[in-house]
Design a protein around this motif. Structure first.
Motif, mmCIF file in Angstrom:
data_model
loop_
_atom_site.group_PDB
_atom_site.id
_atom_site.type_symbol
_atom_site.label_atom_id
_atom_site.label_comp_id
_atom_site.label_asym_id
_atom_site.label_seq_id
_atom_site.Cartn_x
_atom_site.Cartn_y
_atom_site.Cartn_z
ATOM 1 N N UNK A 78 -1.937 12.173 -3.599
ATOM 2 C CA UNK A 78 -3.290 12.350 -4.123
ATOM 3 C C UNK A 78 -3.778 13.771 -3.835
ATOM 4 N N UNK A 79 -3.390 14.322 -2.690
ATOM 5 C CA UNK A 79 -3.758 15.700 -2.371
ATOM 6 C C UNK A 79 -3.112 16.670 -3.367
ATOM 7 N N UNK A 80 -1.871 16.416 -3.726
ATOM 8 C CA UNK A 80 -1.106 17.358 -4.548
ATOM 9 C C UNK A 80 -1.238 17.125 -6.058
ATOM 10 N N UNK A 81 -1.716 15.964 -6.459
ATOM 11 C CA UNK A 81 -1.821 15.605 -7.876
ATOM 12 C C UNK A 81 -3.172 14.978 -8.154
ATOM 13 N N UNK A 82 -3.431 14.739 -9.396
ATOM 14 C CA UNK A 82 -4.607 13.939 -9.738
ATOM 15 C C UNK A 82 -4.375 12.520 -9.206
ATOM 16 N N UNK A 83 -5.439 11.849 -8.763
ATOM 17 C CA UNK A 83 -5.254 10.506 -8.198
ATOM 18 C C UNK A 83 -4.518 9.536 -9.119
ATOM 19 N N UNK A 84 -4.859 9.504 -10.401
ATOM 20 C CA UNK A 84 -4.179 8.576 -11.315
ATOM 21 C C UNK A 84 -2.681 8.860 -11.362
ATOM 22 N N UNK A 85 -2.319 10.121 -11.364
ATOM 23 C CA UNK A 85 -0.900 10.496 -11.380
ATOM 24 C C UNK A 85 -0.216 10.020 -10.112
ATOM 25 N N UNK A 86 -0.852 10.239 -8.968
ATOM 26 C CA UNK A 86 -0.278 9.828 -7.680
ATOM 27 C C UNK A 86 -0.055 8.321 -7.634
ATOM 28 N N UNK A 87 -1.022 7.578 -8.110
ATOM 29 C CA UNK A 87 -0.925 6.118 -8.107
ATOM 30 C C UNK A 87 0.187 5.657 -9.052
ATOM 31 N N UNK A 88 0.358 6.346 -10.144
ATOM 32 C CA UNK A 88 1.404 5.979 -11.111
ATOM 33 C C UNK A 88 2.803 6.085 -10.503
ATOM 34 N N UNK A 89 3.011 7.034 -9.589
ATOM 35 C CA UNK A 89 4.327 7.127 -8.929
ATOM 36 C C UNK A 89 4.640 5.811 -8.211
ATOM 37 N N UNK A 90 3.664 5.303 -7.488
ATOM 38 C CA UNK A 90 3.850 4.034 -6.774
ATOM 39 C C UNK A 90 4.037 2.882 -7.754
ATOM 40 N N UNK B 121 -4.428 2.940 -11.518
ATOM 41 C CA UNK B 121 -5.506 2.302 -10.763
ATOM 42 C C UNK B 121 -4.885 1.346 -9.744
ATOM 43 N N UNK B 122 -5.350 1.424 -8.511
ATOM 44 C CA UNK B 122 -4.853 0.494 -7.499
ATOM 45 C C UNK B 122 -5.678 -0.788 -7.602
ATOM 46 N N UNK B 123 -5.152 -1.716 -8.381
ATOM 47 C CA UNK B 123 -5.819 -3.001 -8.571
ATOM 48 C C UNK B 123 -5.054 -4.104 -7.866
ATOM 49 N N UNK B 124 -5.402 -5.328 -8.196
ATOM 50 C CA UNK B 124 -4.797 -6.493 -7.548
ATOM 51 C C UNK B 124 -3.284 -6.547 -7.727
ATOM 52 N N UNK B 125 -2.795 -6.241 -8.925
ATOM 53 C CA UNK B 125 -1.350 -6.306 -9.166
ATOM 54 C C UNK B 125 -0.602 -5.278 -8.309
ATOM 55 N N UNK B 126 -1.110 -4.068 -8.272
ATOM 56 C CA UNK B 126 -0.471 -3.019 -7.477
ATOM 57 C C UNK B 126 -0.531 -3.352 -5.989
ATOM 58 N N UNK B 127 -1.706 -3.752 -5.510
ATOM 59 C CA UNK B 127 -1.847 -4.107 -4.095
ATOM 60 C C UNK B 127 -0.956 -5.284 -3.722
ATOM 61 N N UNK C 127 10.297 9.568 -8.599
ATOM 62 C CA UNK C 127 9.379 9.682 -9.742
ATOM 63 C C UNK C 127 8.538 10.949 -9.620
ATOM 64 N N UNK C 128 8.163 11.290 -8.410
ATOM 65 C CA UNK C 128 7.378 12.509 -8.194
ATOM 66 C C UNK C 128 8.224 13.756 -8.477
#
Length: 184
Positions: free
Chosen positions: A90-102, A113-119, A142-143
């Motif tokens: 998140x520090x190095x990328x836009x938050x949405x991009x960072x979350x997409x890696x995960x 988006x860190x929602x119920x499915x991701x969590x 992925x990063x």
């Protein structure tokens, strides 16, 4: 922006993660060829246009990292391996991009988006070290692929590719030694 609390006591894992990020990010930089723009301690003018980035203090940077990155994206609520990966991302990328890696690594809907499915996917095997190591490795891959695509799509960014890849290797080493095994 709220005033910074320089007397704040931070969680131990956050302090490890932020110290790692600060070593990577360094101090003041204003490279016209860097898409990140003017930064100090990794905090960018683009993200915080109202701040005098050149005069940003270390304490203020740490407070921003805690409030706007660590807490805002729930890094401390995730398994430490994943929380530290997400924080650095998140520090190095836009938050949405960072979350997409995960999300790619966990094979869930990729919406940034860190929602119920991701969590749920992250927490399902949160106590399985081998599983977490595998997901960390996939997230890093992925990063790395994202960095490669940036350099291909914008040749002016190619000069940063080795530094970006080094950042990933150093992050993996940090997580493996300081987070997974708790070395001091």
């Amino acid at each position: 922006m709220q005033p910074m609390d320089t007397n704040k006591t931070y969680p131990e894992l956050f302090l490890k993660a932020v110290n790692h990020v600060l070593k990577i990010e360094g101090g003041y930089v204003d490279d016209p060829n860097d898409a990140g723009g003017e930064t100090n301690y990794g905090i960018s003018k683009r993200q915080y246009p109202h701040l005098n980035i050149r005069l940003l203090t270390l304490d203020d940077a740490i407070a921003i990292y805690f409030r706007d990155y660590w807490q805002a994206y729930g890094c401390g609520d995730l398994p430490p391996v994943i929380g530290c990966f997400l924080f650095d991302s998140v520090v190095n990328h836009r938050p949405k991009t960072a979350i997409k890696f995960l999300q790619c690594a966990y094979r869930v809907e990729v919406d940034g988006v860190i929602g119920d499915e991701t969590l749920g996917a992250i927490r399902r095997f949160a106590n399985n070290e081998d599983y977490l190591t595998n997901k960390l490795t996939l997230s890093l891959a992925y990063r790395a692929d994202f960095y490669h695509d940036l350099a291909v799509e914008n040749p002016s960014q190619e000069r940063f590719i080795m530094g970006w890849m080094r950042r990933l290797f150093v992050l993996q080493q940090f997580i493996n030694t300081e987070v997974t095994h708790g070395a001091d």
